[in-house]
Design a protein around this motif. Structure first.
Motif, mmCIF file in Angstrom:
data_model
loop_
_atom_site.group_PDB
_atom_site.id
_atom_site.type_symbol
_atom_site.label_atom_id
_atom_site.label_comp_id
_atom_site.label_asym_id
_atom_site.label_seq_id
_atom_site.Cartn_x
_atom_site.Cartn_y
_atom_site.Cartn_z
ATOM 1 N N GLU A 1 0.805 -1.189 0.000
ATOM 2 C CA GLU A 1 0.000 0.000 0.000
ATOM 3 C C GLU A 1 0.856 1.264 0.000
ATOM 4 O O GLU A 1 0.489 2.247 -0.619
ATOM 5 C CB GLU A 1 -0.956 -0.008 1.186
ATOM 6 N N ILE A 2 1.995 1.218 0.722
ATOM 7 C CA ILE A 2 2.853 2.400 0.768
ATOM 8 C C ILE A 2 3.412 2.701 -0.621
ATOM 9 O O ILE A 2 3.400 3.843 -1.066
ATOM 10 C CB ILE A 2 3.989 2.213 1.791
ATOM 11 N N MET A 3 3.895 1.662 -1.321
ATOM 12 C CA MET A 3 4.469 1.879 -2.651
ATOM 13 C C MET A 3 3.453 2.472 -3.621
ATOM 14 O O MET A 3 3.811 3.269 -4.486
ATOM 15 C CB MET A 3 5.003 0.568 -3.217
ATOM 16 N N LEU A 4 2.206 2.072 -3.484
ATOM 17 C CA LEU A 4 1.157 2.549 -4.387
ATOM 18 C C LEU A 4 0.465 3.806 -3.875
ATOM 19 O O LEU A 4 -0.502 4.268 -4.458
ATOM 20 C CB LEU A 4 0.154 1.430 -4.644
ATOM 21 N N LYS A 5 0.959 4.331 -2.768
ATOM 22 C CA LYS A 5 0.477 5.572 -2.139
ATOM 23 C C LYS A 5 -1.007 5.529 -1.792
ATOM 24 O O LYS A 5 -1.739 6.489 -2.001
ATOM 25 C CB LYS A 5 0.794 6.800 -2.988
ATOM 26 N N ILE A 6 -1.427 4.382 -1.240
ATOM 27 C CA ILE A 6 -2.804 4.291 -0.769
ATOM 28 C C ILE A 6 -2.855 4.074 0.744
ATOM 29 O O ILE A 6 -3.929 3.970 1.314
ATOM 30 C CB ILE A 6 -3.601 3.186 -1.512
ATOM 31 N N LYS A 38 3.549 6.180 -7.842
ATOM 32 C CA LYS A 38 2.917 4.872 -7.622
ATOM 33 C C LYS A 38 3.628 3.816 -8.456
ATOM 34 O O LYS A 38 3.472 3.759 -9.672
ATOM 35 C CB LYS A 38 1.439 4.933 -7.979
ATOM 36 N N THR A 39 4.441 2.991 -7.788
ATOM 37 C CA THR A 39 5.204 1.952 -8.461
ATOM 38 C C THR A 39 5.636 0.895 -7.449
ATOM 39 O O THR A 39 5.771 1.192 -6.261
ATOM 40 C CB THR A 39 6.454 2.536 -9.158
ATOM 41 N N LEU A 40 5.856 -0.319 -7.925
ATOM 42 C CA LEU A 40 6.435 -1.369 -7.085
ATOM 43 C C LEU A 40 7.947 -1.402 -7.245
ATOM 44 O O LEU A 40 8.604 -2.327 -6.795
ATOM 45 C CB LEU A 40 5.820 -2.724 -7.443
#
Length: 101
Positions: A1-6, A38-40
């Motif tokens: 969730e952190i990587m995708l900014k949610i 927003k990226t992995l």
């Protein structure tokens, strides 16, 4: 969730570093405060103690128990640099031997 900014976390207090696309260590992005998109493709996220979910996880007794096996029973146990490293299979940059400062 952190990587995708949610995730509901203070992104401005956390250090993020994107991995490079070439696999070469010298092409890895700079680690700086704030989300980079927003990226992995993050290779490191630091200051995770600001994430309430991660912080609660860090306080589980199993982590103190593991530390007590190594450190003297009378010594205080605390976290320094709560971070996440990510290196998915078949991608990621090679990290040569180094000494952190």
């Amino acid at each position: 969730e952190i990587m995708l900014k949610i995730a509901d976390v203070p992104y401005d207090k956390m250090l993020f570093q994107l991995d490079g696309t070439t696999g070469k260590y010298e092409d890895i992005g700079e680690q700086t405060l704030g989300h980079k998109g927003k990226t992995l493709g993050y290779r490191k996220i630091q200051n995770l103690e600001h994430d309430p979910t991660f912080f609660e996880y860090m306080k589980l007794p199993i982590f103190e128990d593991a530390c007590r096996r190594v450190y003297d029973q009378g010594q205080p146990i605390q976290s320094y640099r709560a971070m996440f490293f990510n290196k998915p299979a078949s991608q990621g940059s090679h990290l040569p031997w180094h000494q952190d400062r």
